[in-house]
Scaffold this motif. Structure first.
Motif, short mmCIF file in Angstrom:
data_model
loop_
_atom_site.label_atom_id
_atom_site.label_comp_id
_atom_site.label_asym_id
_atom_site.label_seq_id
_atom_site.Cartn_x
_atom_site.Cartn_y
_atom_site.Cartn_z
N THR A 166 -7.49 13.36 11.56
CA THR A 166 -6.14 13.24 11.02
C THR A 166 -5.94 11.86 10.38
O THR A 166 -6.31 10.83 10.98
N TRP A 167 -5.34 11.87 9.19
CA TRP A 167 -4.96 10.61 8.57
C TRP A 167 -3.79 10.00 9.34
O TRP A 167 -2.89 10.71 9.77
N GLN A 168 -3.82 8.68 9.48
CA GLN A 168 -2.79 7.98 10.22
C GLN A 168 -1.70 7.46 9.27
O GLN A 168 -1.63 7.89 8.11
N GLU A 169 -0.89 6.56 9.73
CA GLU A 169 0.23 6.05 8.93
C GLU A 169 -0.28 5.22 7.75
O GLU A 169 -1.05 4.27 7.92
N GLU A 170 0.16 5.57 6.56
CA GLU A 170 -0.22 4.83 5.36
C GLU A 170 0.51 3.48 5.30
O GLU A 170 1.67 3.37 5.69
N LYS A 171 -0.21 2.48 4.80
CA LYS A 171 0.39 1.20 4.45
C LYS A 171 0.23 1.06 2.95
O LYS A 171 -0.89 1.05 2.43
N ILE A 172 1.36 0.98 2.24
CA ILE A 172 1.34 1.02 0.79
C ILE A 172 1.80 -0.32 0.21
O ILE A 172 2.83 -0.87 0.62
N VAL A 173 0.99 -0.83 -0.71
CA VAL A 173 1.36 -2.05 -1.42
C VAL A 173 1.66 -1.67 -2.86
O VAL A 173 0.78 -1.20 -3.60
N HIS A 174 2.91 -1.82 -3.27
CA HIS A 174 3.33 -1.44 -4.63
C HIS A 174 3.08 -2.60 -5.60
O HIS A 174 3.99 -3.08 -6.27
N MET A 175 1.85 -3.01 -5.64
CA MET A 175 1.42 -4.04 -6.57
C MET A 175 -0.03 -3.74 -6.90
O MET A 175 -0.83 -3.51 -5.99
N MET A 176 -0.39 -3.70 -8.17
CA MET A 176 -1.73 -3.28 -8.56
C MET A 176 -2.54 -4.48 -9.05
O MET A 176 -2.29 -5.00 -10.14
N PRO A 177 -3.49 -4.95 -8.24
CA PRO A 177 -4.32 -6.08 -8.66
C PRO A 177 -5.49 -5.66 -9.54
O PRO A 177 -6.15 -6.51 -10.15
N PHE A 178 -5.78 -4.36 -9.59
CA PHE A 178 -6.87 -3.85 -10.41
C PHE A 178 -6.34 -3.49 -11.80
O PHE A 178 -5.16 -3.15 -11.96
N HIS A 179 -7.23 -3.54 -12.79
CA HIS A 179 -6.83 -3.25 -14.17
C HIS A 179 -7.85 -2.31 -14.81
O HIS A 179 -9.06 -2.57 -14.75
N LYS A 180 -7.36 -1.25 -15.43
CA LYS A 180 -8.24 -0.31 -16.09
C LYS A 180 -9.04 -1.01 -17.20
O LYS A 180 -8.50 -1.83 -17.93
N GLY A 181 -10.30 -0.65 -17.29
CA GLY A 181 -11.15 -1.22 -18.32
C GLY A 181 -11.63 -2.62 -18.06
O GLY A 181 -12.24 -3.24 -18.93
N LYS A 182 -11.39 -3.14 -16.84
CA LYS A 182 -11.77 -4.51 -16.55
C LYS A 182 -12.60 -4.60 -15.27
O LYS A 182 -12.60 -3.70 -14.43
N ALA A 183 -13.28 -5.72 -15.14
CA ALA A 183 -14.07 -6.00 -13.95
C ALA A 183 -13.17 -6.44 -12.80
O ALA A 183 -12.04 -6.89 -13.01
N PHE A 184 -13.67 -6.29 -11.58
CA PHE A 184 -12.92 -6.74 -10.41
C PHE A 184 -13.88 -7.24 -9.35
O PHE A 184 -15.07 -6.94 -9.35
#
Length: 315
Positions: A83-101
């Protein structure tokens, strides 16, 4: 000449996704997981799981799931007893499409510190004993060029002198100066991972001698000139300079290019032998430098200065 990684260091390059691989000896506090990758332009999500087994349905101690779904976010969770447990969600995206990380997971006694692109992003408290984690699973729309697991079980563990020095990928991390635990010894390898920015001219790595200004090994890649200068500074005088090596492995901006044609992080490994230092870049042998000071065990400090951004240093 083959690159010999230090004990406590597990490395995989150019992963085939989906990837499922073991963490040698299992996970424990003091270890770190480092990965450098690239996101496609049209991706929607990917995941990174620290799992307690290799079978489908195994418990997951840490689930990291960036989602580009119109409400861009990064989801953290665990999976226990089916069973999946309680999600912790961060509404900020540090990743960027088309870029390295760059993604670093630092394990401590309370939880996982997740750093993304050089900044602390989220701390996920343990929900399962960290010692249960023995596999890493990465999937969906992502490319991973480099995976390093630092602190894995070997003939000598972290308590014996190996440690990770995570930096925050910012210019303020340089200049860097710190002690080398127990000094230089035969077969010891120091791994320095970082990035040479566009337009950089040079940077320097110095192995310094206890209680003096002496430099046993001075290594300066002159990026714009495409050469590597080696020397020593003993008793107030520079020695004979060695600069016969053409240096393209770290040349800015052409080296270590990821599929998006931007510079990625590179790795310098310096191994201490009985007669010389051996220098490797991205696993390829670059040059040697014979010891000019004896005993070389007097060398006890590492200094890094110049135009380079550090990711981590592994002693």
């Amino acid at each position: 000449m083959t690159f010999m990684p230090p004990q406590g260091y597990q490395s995989v390059c150019n992963l085939c996704i989906p990837y499922l691989g073991p963490i040698n000896g299992g996970l424990r506090p003091g270890m770190s997981i480092y990965m450098q990758g690239h996101l496609p332009h049209h991706m929607k999500r990917f995941f990174c799981n620290l799992q307690c087994g290799e079978m489908e349905g195994s418990d997951i101690a840490l689930h990291i799931n960036p989602r580009f779904d119109g409400w861009d976010k990064v989801v953290f969770n665990s999976f226990q007893s089916g069973t999946w447990q309680e999600e912790k969600i961060v509404h900020m995206m540090p990743f960027h499409k088309g870029k390295a990380f760059e993604l670093i997971i630092i394990v401590n006694t309370e939880g996982y510190q997740v750093n993304i692109n050089g900044s602390e992003f989220y701390f996920f408290y343990h929900r399962l004993p960290v010692e249960m984690v023995c596999f890493l699973n990465i999937g969906e729309e992502v490319t991973i060029q480099t995976l390093n697991i630092i602190g894995v079980s070997g003939n000598q563990d972290l308590a014996g002198g190996y440690r990770l020095r995570p930096c925050l990928l910012c210019v303020q991390s340089v200049p860097y100066l710190d002690f080398i635990p127990a000094g230089m010894t035969p077969k010891r390898t120091i791994i320095i991972r970082g990035m040479v920015p566009y337009g950089a001219n040079r940077f320097t790595i110095n192995f310094k001698v206890a209680g003096s200004d002496d430099i046993a090994f001075h290594l300066t890649p002159r990026v714009m000139e495409g050469v590597v200068m080696r020397n020593s500074y003993l008793e107030g005088y520079w020695g004979e300079e060695e600069n016969d090596i053409n240096f393209f492995l770290l040349s800015s901006p052409s080296v270590s290019l990821c599929p998006c044609s931007v510079p990625c992080l590179s790795q310098i490994s310096i191994r201490c032998g009985n007669r010389r230092y051996k220098v490797y870049v991205n696993g390829q042998h670059l040059c040697n430098f014979r010891h000019r000071i004896h005993p070389f065990g007097k060398v006890d400090r590492l200094e890094i200065i110049g135009e380079v951004q550090l990711s981590y240093i592994h002693f």
